[in-house]
Scaffold this motif. Structure first.
Motif, PDB file in Angstrom:
ATOM      1  N   UNK A  77       0.839  -1.204   0.000  1.00 17.38           N
ATOM      2  CA  UNK A  77       0.000   0.000   0.000  1.00 17.38           C
ATOM      3  C   UNK A  77       0.869   1.247   0.000  1.00 17.38           C
ATOM      4  N   UNK A  78       1.905   1.253   0.829  1.00 19.69           N
ATOM      5  CA  UNK A  78       2.801   2.405   0.903  1.00 19.69           C
ATOM      6  C   UNK A  78       3.567   2.565  -0.409  1.00 19.69           C
ATOM      7  N   UNK A  79       4.008   1.466  -0.981  1.00 20.31           N
ATOM      8  CA  UNK A  79       4.717   1.522  -2.254  1.00 20.31           C
ATOM      9  C   UNK A  79       3.792   2.050  -3.349  1.00 20.31           C
ATOM     10  N   UNK A  80       2.559   1.570  -3.371  1.00 17.67           N
ATOM     11  CA  UNK A  80       1.597   2.049  -4.360  1.00 17.67           C
ATOM     12  C   UNK A  80       1.315   3.529  -4.224  1.00 17.67           C
ATOM     13  N   UNK A  81       1.209   3.996  -2.975  1.00 18.11           N
ATOM     14  CA  UNK A  81       0.984   5.424  -2.772  1.00 18.11           C
ATOM     15  C   UNK A  81       2.205   6.239  -3.195  1.00 18.11           C
ATOM     16  N   UNK A  82       3.404   5.714  -2.971  1.00 16.47           N
ATOM     17  CA  UNK A  82       4.618   6.413  -3.385  1.00 16.47           C
ATOM     18  C   UNK A  82       4.694   6.517  -4.913  1.00 16.47           C
ATOM     19  N   UNK A  83       4.330   5.449  -5.590  1.00 13.63           N
ATOM     20  CA  UNK A  83       4.314   5.484  -7.051  1.00 13.63           C
ATOM     21  C   UNK A  83       3.274   6.483  -7.541  1.00 13.63           C
ATOM     22  N   UNK A  84       2.108   6.468  -6.913  1.00 17.27           N
ATOM     23  CA  UNK A  84       1.073   7.431  -7.285  1.00 17.27           C
ATOM     24  C   UNK A  84       1.523   8.863  -7.040  1.00 17.27           C
TER      25      UNK A  84
ATOM     26  N   UNK B  29      -4.341  -0.159  -5.691  1.00 16.06           N
ATOM     27  CA  UNK B  29      -3.513  -1.216  -6.281  1.00 16.06           C
ATOM     28  C   UNK B  29      -2.653  -1.868  -5.210  1.00 16.06           C
ATOM     29  N   UNK B  30      -2.099  -1.059  -4.332  1.00 12.13           N
ATOM     30  CA  UNK B  30      -1.290  -1.608  -3.248  1.00 12.13           C
ATOM     31  C   UNK B  30      -2.099  -2.482  -2.310  1.00 12.13           C
ATOM     32  N   UNK B  31      -3.315  -2.055  -1.958  1.00  9.82           N
ATOM     33  CA  UNK B  31      -4.161  -2.860  -1.070  1.00  9.82           C
ATOM     34  C   UNK B  31      -4.578  -4.156  -1.749  1.00  9.82           C
ATOM     35  N   UNK B  32      -4.838  -4.107  -3.045  1.00 13.59           N
ATOM     36  CA  UNK B  32      -5.191  -5.324  -3.772  1.00 13.59           C
ATOM     37  C   UNK B  32      -3.999  -6.276  -3.814  1.00 13.59           C
ATOM     38  N   UNK B  33      -2.795  -5.740  -3.987  1.00 13.18           N
ATOM     39  CA  UNK B  33      -1.599  -6.580  -4.010  1.00 13.18           C
ATOM     40  C   UNK B  33      -1.341  -7.205  -2.643  1.00 13.18           C
ATOM     41  N   UNK B  34      -1.683  -6.498  -1.566  1.00 14.14           N
ATOM     42  CA  UNK B  34      -1.537  -7.039  -0.209  1.00 14.14           C
ATOM     43  C   UNK B  34      -2.595  -8.079   0.100  1.00 14.14           C
ATOM     44  N   UNK B  35      -3.639  -8.132  -0.700  1.00 10.46           N
ATOM     45  CA  UNK B  35      -4.733  -9.057  -0.438  1.00 10.46           C
ATOM     46  C   UNK B  35      -5.733  -8.511   0.565  1.00 10.46           C
ATOM     47  N   UNK B  36      -5.686  -7.213   0.817  1.00 13.59           N
ATOM     48  CA  UNK B  36      -6.586  -6.578   1.782  1.00 13.59           C
ATOM     49  C   UNK B  36      -7.809  -5.954   1.120  1.00 13.59           C
ATOM     50  N   UNK B  37      -7.911  -6.088  -0.185  1.00 11.58           N
ATOM     51  CA  UNK B  37      -9.028  -5.514  -0.919  1.00 11.58           C
ATOM     52  C   UNK B  37      -9.589  -6.577  -1.851  1.00 11.58           C
ATOM     53  N   UNK B  38     -10.868  -6.847  -1.715  1.00  8.26           N
ATOM     54  CA  UNK B  38     -11.539  -7.830  -2.560  1.00  8.26           C
ATOM     55  C   UNK B  38     -12.088  -7.111  -3.786  1.00  8.26           C
ATOM     56  N   UNK B  39     -11.394  -7.283  -4.912  1.00  9.79           N
ATOM     57  CA  UNK B  39     -11.792  -6.575  -6.129  1.00  9.79           C
ATOM     58  C   UNK B  39     -13.144  -7.047  -6.646  1.00  9.79           C
TER      59      UNK B  39
END
Length: 63
Positions: free
Chosen positions: A4-11, A39-49
């Motif tokens: 999540x942090x990595x995704x936010x940094x990229x954003x 995207x980061x939360x989905x990659x962590x598995x914490x978000x059910x798409x």
């Protein structure tokens, strides 16, 4: 560091480039940060798409 942090940094990095375009760049920054976090939360598995898709299409959950 979580995805999540990595995704936010990229954003944020993408949004920084968009800031060159004044107010609309600021709005794009908010969108990029939100997309990066999702995207980061989905990659962590914490978000059910599938659940998000079902909620957006108006389907009810089975629970």
């Amino acid at each position: 560091m979580s995805n999540t942090v990595v995704g936010m940094a990229v954003g944020a990095a993408l949004a920084w480039a968009a800031l060159v375009f004044e107010f609309w760049g600021f709005l794009l920054m908010a969108v990029f940060l939100a997309v990066g976090a999702l995207i980061g939360r989905a990659a962590d598995g914490k978000l059910d798409l599938r659940g998000v898709r079902d909620a957006l299409t108006g389907r009810r959950s089975s629970s």
